[in-house]
Design a protein around this motif. Structure first.
Motif, mmCIF file in Angstrom:
data_model
loop_
_atom_site.group_PDB
_atom_site.id
_atom_site.type_symbol
_atom_site.label_atom_id
_atom_site.label_comp_id
_atom_site.label_asym_id
_atom_site.label_seq_id
_atom_site.Cartn_x
_atom_site.Cartn_y
_atom_site.Cartn_z
ATOM 1 N N LEU A 189 -3.497 -0.796 8.878
ATOM 2 C CA LEU A 189 -3.454 0.617 8.490
ATOM 3 C C LEU A 189 -4.659 0.998 7.632
ATOM 4 O O LEU A 189 -5.194 2.112 7.762
ATOM 5 N N GLU A 190 -5.092 0.089 6.771
ATOM 6 C CA GLU A 190 -6.293 0.369 5.979
ATOM 7 C C GLU A 190 -7.517 0.475 6.871
ATOM 8 O O GLU A 190 -8.399 1.299 6.634
ATOM 9 N N ASP A 191 -7.583 -0.343 7.923
ATOM 10 C CA ASP A 191 -8.693 -0.253 8.872
ATOM 11 C C ASP A 191 -8.649 1.054 9.643
ATOM 12 O O ASP A 191 -9.703 1.580 10.052
ATOM 13 N N ALA A 192 -7.437 1.590 9.843
ATOM 14 C CA ALA A 192 -7.285 2.874 10.530
ATOM 15 C C ALA A 192 -7.406 4.059 9.576
ATOM 16 O O ALA A 192 -7.187 5.209 9.992
ATOM 17 N N LEU A 193 -7.728 3.800 8.292
ATOM 18 C CA LEU A 193 -7.929 4.848 7.267
ATOM 19 C C LEU A 193 -6.637 5.590 6.933
ATOM 20 O O LEU A 193 -6.675 6.744 6.491
ATOM 21 N N LEU A 194 -5.494 4.943 7.119
ATOM 22 C CA LEU A 194 -4.206 5.534 6.759
ATOM 23 C C LEU A 194 -3.730 4.891 5.453
ATOM 24 O O LEU A 194 -3.638 3.668 5.357
ATOM 25 N N LYS A 195 -3.406 5.711 4.469
ATOM 26 C CA LYS A 195 -3.013 5.234 3.139
ATOM 27 C C LYS A 195 -1.519 5.462 2.920
ATOM 28 O O LYS A 195 -1.084 6.067 1.940
ATOM 29 N N ILE A 196 -0.711 4.945 3.848
ATOM 30 C CA ILE A 196 0.730 5.196 3.780
ATOM 31 C C ILE A 196 1.343 4.488 2.575
ATOM 32 O O ILE A 196 2.213 5.020 1.888
ATOM 33 N N SER A 197 0.901 3.253 2.313
ATOM 34 C CA SER A 197 1.508 2.475 1.234
ATOM 35 C C SER A 197 1.213 3.050 -0.145
ATOM 36 O O SER A 197 1.788 2.591 -1.133
ATOM 37 N N VAL A 198 0.333 4.066 -0.230
ATOM 38 C CA VAL A 198 0.055 4.690 -1.520
ATOM 39 C C VAL A 198 1.139 5.687 -1.900
ATOM 40 O O VAL A 198 1.493 5.817 -3.086
ATOM 41 N N VAL A 199 1.717 6.356 -0.915
ATOM 42 C CA VAL A 199 2.671 7.428 -1.198
ATOM 43 C C VAL A 199 4.118 6.984 -1.049
ATOM 44 O O VAL A 199 5.026 7.682 -1.516
ATOM 45 N N GLN A 238 2.982 17.527 2.110
ATOM 46 C CA GLN A 238 1.517 17.584 2.086
ATOM 47 C C GLN A 238 0.920 16.215 1.759
ATOM 48 O O GLN A 238 -0.088 15.803 2.351
ATOM 49 N N GLU A 239 1.521 15.497 0.800
ATOM 50 C CA GLU A 239 1.025 14.164 0.458
ATOM 51 C C GLU A 239 1.202 13.188 1.622
ATOM 52 O O GLU A 239 0.315 12.369 1.901
ATOM 53 N N LEU A 240 2.345 13.281 2.309
ATOM 54 C CA LEU A 240 2.559 12.410 3.458
ATOM 55 C C LEU A 240 1.572 12.719 4.577
ATOM 56 O O LEU A 240 1.015 11.806 5.199
ATOM 57 N N ALA A 241 1.354 13.997 4.843
ATOM 58 C CA ALA A 241 0.408 14.376 5.899
ATOM 59 C C ALA A 241 -1.000 13.916 5.555
ATOM 60 O O ALA A 241 -1.754 13.453 6.437
ATOM 61 N N GLY A 242 -1.393 14.029 4.273
ATOM 62 C CA GLY A 242 -2.723 13.557 3.884
ATOM 63 C C GLY A 242 -2.862 12.054 4.019
ATOM 64 O O GLY A 242 -3.924 11.550 4.414
ATOM 65 N N ALA A 243 -1.792 11.303 3.703
ATOM 66 C CA ALA A 243 -1.858 9.848 3.829
ATOM 67 C C ALA A 243 -1.843 9.394 5.277
ATOM 68 O O ALA A 243 -2.341 8.307 5.597
ATOM 69 N N LEU A 244 -1.279 10.213 6.170
ATOM 70 C CA LEU A 244 -1.183 9.858 7.586
ATOM 71 C C LEU A 244 -2.348 10.397 8.398
ATOM 72 O O LEU A 244 -2.321 10.324 9.635
ATOM 73 N N THR A 245 -3.337 10.950 7.747
ATOM 74 C CA THR A 245 -4.527 11.457 8.424
ATOM 75 C C THR A 245 -5.610 10.388 8.385
ATOM 76 O O THR A 245 -5.952 9.876 7.310
ATOM 77 N N GLY A 246 -6.132 10.025 9.552
ATOM 78 C CA GLY A 246 -7.155 8.995 9.600
ATOM 79 C C GLY A 246 -7.701 8.840 11.007
ATOM 80 O O GLY A 246 -7.747 9.804 11.788
#
Length: 481
Positions: A189-199, A238-246
């Motif tokens: 997920l980090e390679d895909a630029l998704l920061k899901i584990s942050v939120v 909004q936070e979830l959508a931003g973390a799932l954008t990549g």
């Protein structure tokens, strides 16, 4: 002898600790194992494909020994024939060196043949320095140590406990593999630029698994993915959508799908292992439910038991009552410590066997604490989980962890509380009627009130620089005439 007397006088004059113990002060009685001379001794220097066997039996005269050394192949039939030969010779004790796992075929078949077999640690049977190193010499040296009673026996549990150990250790390894796959998914997920584990706190929880399954299925819209989150999530849409954008691509979906299938397979295998562990646990003596008042095992009460309403609990359930110990860790404690506490003279010996007690390194007048050591990794891993769970509770064990962690660090606090839990477990295993009772978080505040007072005064003076705290007695109230 004269030099020893001279040093004793010097220590007494200087007031050193050596002067505290003088000859004739009565001494102290200590428990010692009887290390008698073994007349008919045997030893095996274990290797992977073979073993060098040495037997020493009485010779034609009292000052002579008939010594025989030969090599035996490490296969089932040759080892069975060897054990029959040793039994016919009247061997009183057979000693094996714990070389990797190669000792198992020798130990198990010797145990089945009815021989008294000891497993000795490799560091206790090292040959004297300066001599040649060969299998023959090592075998003869090991047999001589056995003959003179200069070895310590390693703890090898009975067959039922060994089977339980195999199951619990397999479950532990599967859990580690599961964590490895989960960490790999997070890296993808980090390679895909998704920061899901942050939120979200748990990437493989209910909401996190929905996100992963949707990404694997082909969903790429951040808004649609964010709508799959649980309503009780702290993160907003909004936070979830931003973390799932990549830049999530098909190669990422293929990799994550592979790891998710492996994680699901491991979960299914762990579930099967849990059921098998329960069956194996029920077949071990001493684990069945027992009355917590009279200690009768089997689910009933003794004729003279006055507490007919006392709960009947199994060993795993009584261990589960310890702060931080769950059902799984209780099973691990039984598998690693066993149910026969006669192998450990005291609970402190069991903690020392698990390498939870610091060593003392003393040379002359200097004395310093040494490292505790590694010990049993499976037992220490389970105890570490128990400590981390207990550290978040308002109990005596939790307060002990926080007190030591503030002064000496978290690692030493973990070892200290692990030792306490290990000793409590040994007490509960040895006594079927014993139950754990928490002493409460205020246990330490009642031990030494003066010490607690001094500690609070120092804390107040530290928070108020330049001020000094003094305690003034309250004058008794006077009544009017």
């Amino acid at each position: 002898m004269a030099a020893r007397k001279k040093n004793t006088k010097k220590d007494a004059a200087s007031g050193s600790p050596a002067a505290a113990s003088q000859p004739g002060d009565g001494g102290a009685e200590v428990a010692e194992e009887r290390a008698g001379v073994v007349a008919y001794a045997a030893a095996v220097d274990v290797a992977k494909g073979s073993g060098m066997v040495c037997t020493r039996v009485p010779g034609s005269r009292p000052d002579r020994k008939r010594q025989t050394v030969w090599q035996v192949k490490a296969a089932y039939k040759p080892v069975v024939a060897l054990m029959d030969h040793l039994r016919c010779q009247g061997i009183q004790r057979l000693v094996l060196e714990s070389t990797s796992d190669y000792w198992r075929i020798w130990y198990y078949l010797a145990e089945a043949a009815g021989l008294q077999v000891w497993l000795a640690s490799a560091r206790d049977v090292k040959h004297l320095p300066g001599r040649g190193k060969s299998d023959r010499e090592d075998c003869v040296w090991l047999c001589k140590l056995n003959e003179r009673g200069m070895l310590r026996r390693s703890f090898v549990p009975p067959e039922g406990i060994r089977d339980l150990r195999s199951l619990t250790r397999t479950r532990s390894k599967l859990a580690q593999d599961q964590v490895r796959h989960q960490n790999r998914v997070e890296k993808i997920l980090e390679d895909a630029l998704l920061k899901i584990s942050v939120v979200i706190s748990d990437l493989f929880g209910q909401s996190g698994r929905r996100f992963l399954d949707a990404l694997v299925a082909g969903e790429r819209s951040p808004a649609a993915l964010a709508a799959l989150g649980h309503p009780r999530l702290k993160a907003t849409q909004q936070e979830l959508a931003g973390a799932l954008t990549g830049r999530f691509r098909d190669i990422h979906a293929f990799e994550i799908a592979t790891h998710l299938r492996l994680i699901d397979t491991i979960n299914d295998e762990i579930t099967r292992l849990d059921a098998r562990i329960e069956q194996q646990l029920a077949s071990i003596p001493g684990v069945a439910p027992a009355c917590t008042s009279c200690g009768l095992i089997g689910g009933g009460h003794a004729p003279g038991c006055a507490s007919q309403g006392t709960p009947v609990l199994g060993l795993a359930e009584r261990l589960d009552e310890i702060t931080g110990v769950g059902p799984r860790n209780a099973q691990v404690l039984i598998a690693e410590l066993g149910t026969d506490m006669s192998v450990f003279p005291t609970p402190g010996h069991a903690a020392a066997w698990a390498r939870l007690t610091p060593r003392t390194l003393q040379s002359g007048a200097s004395s310093r604490p040494g490292r505790a050591g590694k010990g049993n990794p499976y037992l220490r891993g389970a105890l570490g989980q128990c400590v981390m769970a207990a550290a978040r509770t308002d109990t005596r064990l939790g307060e002990q962890y926080r007190r030591i962690a503030r002064r000496r660090g978290k690692q030493k606090a973990m070892v200290a509380v692990s030792r306490v839990i290990c000793e409590i477990s040994c007490i509960l295993i040895s006594d079927p009627a014993a139950r754990f009772t928490d002493l409460g978080a205020g246990y330490y505040s009642t031990l030494n009130p003066r010490r607690q007072t001094r500690s609070r005064i120092r804390e107040l003076e530290r928070l108020n620089p330049g001020m000094k705290v003094t305690l003034t007695p309250i004058e008794p109230a006077t009544t009017a005439a």
